[in-house]
Scaffold this active site. Structure first.
Site, mmCIF file in Angstrom:
data_model
loop_
_atom_site.group_PDB
_atom_site.id
_atom_site.type_symbol
_atom_site.label_atom_id
_atom_site.label_comp_id
_atom_site.label_asym_id
_atom_site.label_seq_id
_atom_site.Cartn_x
_atom_site.Cartn_y
_atom_site.Cartn_z
ATOM 1 N N TRP A 106 0.819 -1.213 0.000
ATOM 2 C CA TRP A 106 0.000 0.000 0.000
ATOM 3 C C TRP A 106 0.847 1.255 0.000
ATOM 4 O O TRP A 106 0.575 2.200 -0.740
ATOM 5 C CB TRP A 106 -0.978 -0.004 1.175
ATOM 6 C CG TRP A 106 -2.049 -1.042 1.037
ATOM 7 C CD1 TRP A 106 -2.279 -2.104 1.859
ATOM 8 C CD2 TRP A 106 -3.033 -1.151 -0.017
ATOM 9 N NE1 TRP A 106 -3.336 -2.848 1.383
ATOM 10 C CE2 TRP A 106 -3.818 -2.288 0.243
ATOM 11 C CE3 TRP A 106 -3.321 -0.390 -1.158
ATOM 12 C CZ2 TRP A 106 -4.869 -2.699 -0.585
ATOM 13 C CZ3 TRP A 106 -4.366 -0.798 -1.980
ATOM 14 C CH2 TRP A 106 -5.129 -1.925 -1.691
ATOM 15 N N ASP A 175 -1.371 6.593 6.587
ATOM 16 C CA ASP A 175 -2.484 5.760 6.123
ATOM 17 C C ASP A 175 -2.814 4.780 7.259
ATOM 18 O O ASP A 175 -2.052 3.860 7.528
ATOM 19 C CB ASP A 175 -2.060 5.010 4.850
ATOM 20 C CG ASP A 175 -3.131 4.051 4.345
ATOM 21 O OD1 ASP A 175 -4.183 3.915 4.997
ATOM 22 O OD2 ASP A 175 -2.909 3.431 3.276
ATOM 23 N N LYS A 199 -12.345 -1.364 6.550
ATOM 24 C CA LYS A 199 -11.561 -2.369 7.268
ATOM 25 C C LYS A 199 -12.014 -2.416 8.726
ATOM 26 O O LYS A 199 -12.472 -3.430 9.199
ATOM 27 C CB LYS A 199 -10.058 -2.051 7.189
ATOM 28 C CG LYS A 199 -9.531 -1.712 5.795
ATOM 29 C CD LYS A 199 -9.425 -2.891 4.871
ATOM 30 C CE LYS A 199 -9.188 -2.583 3.402
ATOM 31 N NZ LYS A 199 -8.030 -1.828 3.034
#
Ligand code: PLP
Length: 366
Positions: A106, A175, A199
């Protein structure tokens, strides 16, 4: 709603607390005596204004967010923020350079996207596999960078920061898509925190942004208006129609979290859940292996290989787990194997059931 059989270990979209789904179901057709669903409410109505303000206040309370930070509800997901961050912050300082700490897929994707908008400095040496975080004494931070970027929890590789990086005054951007609210965090250490909801804090469609107010107003002229943090902040995240239902669900999750005891209680529970699985792996005589450096192991996502990557046996594991109503345990296609995701909504009882299954499976296949 009868208690659900299925145990959903998905990496995201992930399990939501049953109480949240139940509440949403109860109010689905007639929200708060309005005669309509949240989905049918105007985003300019007083009912929706209350929903979005409640969600914001719930979050502020759970994370002790200081007054000089704004909370935004945006769209475009984590990937949208890979673009929004450089579009808003790359030009903060002359030279338009940003530091990226790449510890998994990511953050690698975020760095690649940022490279379109300025100069990206890679803080860490390039890694073959993402299985840990090199010591901070090996980092190459640029004091002239506009910001330092990192991913608190790499959802695919299971690499998590257990400390906040020190940046000597350069704004820190994080993040937190897959570990926000899994533990307390000192917001004042950050310039920007963002997290896709699907999530750990809700359903897909909304992306949370927490931003220190001095970082507003630096967007590049080409920045799309809906990605401009200052414009979203000035319009209570309603410059255009926000993802109303997703914001409503997020507000319910925050209320649920508060009732559970907040981030502190979650941290304790998450540590117990993760330890149960890691201990089982580490005491399996190499039958199960978790490749990540012990110091950087994630409490949220645990990648596991069986017998050093025996794909046939891993497939049997997944098939047998499915027969026991345990779903979504397959590792990401880029790393293979098994991945156990233990977000806030996964209970201790569910984790114990998985542990029992894993122990039996090992006994049967060693
Ligand atoms: C899932 C995830 C993303 C991507 O989110 P999208 O909403 O699919 O764009 C980004 N970062 C992390 C850490 C993630 O887990």
């Amino acid at each position: 709603m009868a208690s659900r059989q299925i145990i959903n270990f998905a990496p995201g979209p992930a399990k939501l607390p049953e109480e949240v789904l139940q509440k949403a179901q109860d109010e689905l057709c007639n929200y708060n005596k309005t005669g309509v669903s949240v989905m049918e409410l105007s985003h300019r109505s007083s009912d929706f204004t209350k929903i979005i303000n409640n969600a914001e206040n719930g979050l502020r309370d759970l994370l002790n967010i200081p007054q000089n930070y704004k909370v935004l509800f945006m769209q475009g997901g984590g990937n949208g923020q890979f673009s929004a961050v450089p579009l808003n912050l790359m030009n903060l300082k002359e030279g338009s350079t940003a530091d990226y700490i790449v510890t998994g897929s990511w953050s690698a994707k975020a760095a690649k996207e940022a490279d379109k908008y300025g100069k990206v400095n890679m803080v860490l040496p390039k890694q073959e596999d993402y299985i840990g975080i090199p010591d901070q004494c090996m980092w190459n931070l640029n004091p002239g960078a506009s910001y330092v970027y990192y991913c608190a929890n790499e959802t695919i590789h299971g690499v998590e920061f257990h400390d906040i990086p020190e940046t000597n005054g350069v704004p820190l951007v994080c993040d937190m898509s897959s570990n926000i609210l899994s533990r307390p965090v000192d917001i004042s250490k950050f310039g920007v925190i963002y997290a896709g909801a699907q999530k750990n804090i809700g359903c897909a469609g909304v992306t949370l942004v927490i931003i220190r107010d001095d970082l507003l107003g630096h967007a590049m002229p080409v920045c799309p208006v809906i990605f401009d943090y200052k414009i979203q902040a000035g319009n209570n995240s309603c410059y255009n129609t926000p993802p109303t239902f997703s914001i409503y669900i997020m507000g319910l999750v925050f209320k649920w979290l508060k009732a559970q005891g907040g981030a502190q209680a979650m941290a304790k529970l998450n540590q117990r859940k993760a330890s149960m699985i890691y201990d089982l792996v580490d005491n399996s005589n190499g039958f199960y292996v978790s490749p990540v450096d012990v110091k950087s192991r994630s409490f949220m996502n645990i990648p596991i290989r069986i017998k050093n990557g025996d794909e046939h046996l891993e497939k049997i594991f997944l098939d047998e787990a499915l027969k026991q109503d345990m779903i979504q345990l397959k590792g990401h296609r880029s790393v293979g194997g098994i991945r156990v995701s233990l977000y806030n909504a996964i209970t201790m009882t569910e984790t114990e059931k998985l542990a029992v299954f894993m122990t039996k499976f090992r006994n049967n296949h060693q």
